[in-house]
Design an enzyme around this catalytic site. Structure first.
Site, short mmCIF file in Angstrom:
data_model
loop_
_atom_site.label_atom_id
_atom_site.label_comp_id
_atom_site.label_asym_id
_atom_site.label_seq_id
_atom_site.Cartn_x
_atom_site.Cartn_y
_atom_site.Cartn_z
N SER A 1 -14.08 -19.78 -64.32
CA SER A 1 -14.89 -21.26 -64.69
C SER A 1 -15.36 -21.35 -66.45
O SER A 1 -13.62 -21.44 -66.94
CB SER A 1 -15.83 -21.33 -63.65
N ASP B 1 -14.22 -28.15 -68.06
CA ASP B 1 -14.28 -26.43 -68.84
C ASP B 1 -12.88 -25.74 -68.08
O ASP B 1 -11.88 -25.96 -68.10
CB ASP B 1 -15.32 -25.86 -67.69
N ASP C 1 -11.46 -24.68 -65.75
CA ASP C 1 -10.30 -24.36 -64.48
C ASP C 1 -10.61 -26.16 -64.26
O ASP C 1 -10.16 -26.33 -62.97
CB ASP C 1 -10.50 -23.74 -63.31
N ASP D 1 -13.06 -27.99 -62.96
CA ASP D 1 -13.56 -28.60 -61.51
C ASP D 1 -14.44 -29.41 -62.67
O ASP D 1 -14.93 -30.51 -61.81
CB ASP D 1 -14.17 -28.14 -60.27
MG MG Z 1 -15.14 -24.11 -63.24
#
Ligand code: MG
Length: 439
Positions: free
Chosen positions: A92, A230, A232, A234
């Protein structure tokens, strides 16, 4: 080993190739036959992906490899490919030396506590049955996941008439956002768009400190909106057209107001601002509070009455679309809202905002201490909620005392409708902790 974010930590010590193989075996031992795998751009992603795929196939499971994708893309791909489990290799927003493994169900939700516990037991035991020589699993590549996610976003969001957006991808996996916004009609400029697992341009977590370049760029140009993800993707945070970086609670209030109507419920963690309650009360909706963490918000958002779930760290969930926090979808929803009703700075200025105070106290034995705090709070106050830490609600505000998950700290958050109320609530919370330390 499995926290709410799955396995996460330093590559080579906490998160190893050996562990990835064993998790691959465990996922099949837990019943999965088809497994979708994705990864963010971290340098250690490919080797962990290979190991995980080997563990799955050795046990007879089949692998569908999506390559480098955003986490919400992978979460959606589990159902799109009729798979049983999704595995995302990502840490993340952590520093580049870290990596992690997070597991997903076909409903687009991260594994819940019970399911994580089952996998952890299987990993611990590492008793597995390798498939016969003629029954090892296959691996196929699927390169269309990002395009399919982009199309789903374009289907779910109103087209944009005229909006100029700057997207700071932070060298992460969020390139999909620029494509989705362009397809909706935005003119888009990108910053740090080249995926690079060393994250050379800024820390991966989209905090105000990390987003200085985006703020300056949006302020200096005629852009209407800045978006930051961020590693990744999400998560999504925002910069308004003046270059200001609003608090996550303000964005939560804005999204909640956009999604909810009379009788609808919004889910958010129990440290969410009163501003969200107020905005929902105005339109006949209500806020339900969950434990802190986007997995808990998603668990509540899965129920029929919830139309939106959010966490002020930048995780936004529209359960009719997916139960995964979806940064690119959030960017598109916000772009449509700003195009229709903006400018964003004015939308934010209309929202109520209350003084909030957050501080941490270093403590020893935080678990015992929190038990004492809970006991005393129940003695002293009505309206004590001990879902996650100790939350006391009063007419003029609330406070939360909660142990840090990872550090020897107790965190105090207090929010009142006036400065004086916030100060008083904070002092009461602090006294509760100090009494418990002395006791
Ligand atoms: Mg993330």
């Amino acid at each position: 080993m499995f926290g709410t974010s799955g396995v996460r930590g330093q590559f080579g010590t906490d998160v190893t190739v050996d562990l990835a193989v064993v998790i691959g075996r465990a996922v099949v031992a837990d019943g999965a036959e088809r497994v979708v795998i994705g990864r963010d751009p971290r340098t250690t992603g490919p080797v962990l992906r290979d190991a995980l795929s080997a563990g799955v196939r050795e046990s007879g499971g089949d692998v569908i490899d999506c390559g480098m994708v955003a986490t919400p893309t992978l979460a959606r791909a589990v159902a799109w490919r009729d798979a049983d489990v999704g595995v995302m290799i990502t840490a993340s927003h952590n520093p580049p030396e870290d990596n992690g493994i997070k597991l997903w169900t076909p409903s687009g939700m991260a594994f819940d506590e019970a399911r994580r516990g089952r996998i952890a037991e299987l990993v611990e035991a590492d008793e597995y049955a390798p498939a016969d020589w003629d029954a090892v699993g296959t691996e196929t590549a699927w390169s269309d996941a990002t395009a399919r996610h982009r199309d789903a976003i374009v289907d779910a969001v109103d087209p944009v008439e005229e909006l100029s957006v700057v997207v700071d991808v932070g060298n992460g996996a969020g390139g999909i956002t620029a494509g989705a916004l362009r397809a909706l009609g935005c003119s888009v400029e990108t910053l740090n768009a080249e995926p690079d697992g060393r994250f050379p341009s800024r820390p991966s977590e989209p905090t105000e400190e990390a987003c200085g370049t985006l703020q300056a760029h949006v302020a200096a140009t005629d852009a209407d909106l800045g978006i930051a993800h961020d590693g990744d993707s999400d998560r999504m945070m925002v910069v308004d057209e003046t270059g200001q970086f609003p608090a996550g609670d303000a964005l939560l209030a804005l999204f909640a107001r956009g999604a909810a109507g009379d009788g609808d419920v919004v889910a958010a963690p129990l440290n969410t601002s009163l501003a969200v309650d107020d905005v929902l009360a105005e339109i006949g909706g209500s806020l339900v509070r969950t434990r802190v963490g986007d997995v808990f918000v998603a668990e509540r958002a899965r129920e029929d009455d919830v139309v939106f779930g959010g966490e002020p760290s930048g995780a936004w969930i529209w359960p009719d679309e997916t139960l995964a926090p979806d940064g690119p979808l959030a960017a598109a929803k916000l772009a449509a809202l700003v195009d229709r009703e903006g400018p964003l700075s004015e939308l934010l200025a209309e929202l109520p905002s209350y003084p909030l105070r957050r501080e941490s106290i270093e403590v020893e034995g935080k678990r015992n201490l929190m038990e004492t705090v809970a006991t005393r709070a129940h003695e002293e106050y009505d309206g004590v909620e001990s879902l996650d830490g100790v939350r006391v609600e009063r007419e003029d505000g609330w406070f939360l005392v909660r142990a840090s998950g990872t550090q020897p700290l107790v965190r105090i958050t207090a929010e009142g409708r006036t400065e004086a109320a916030t100060a008083e609530l904070y002092d009461e919370a602090r006294a509760l902790v100090e009494d418990a330390i002395e006791g």
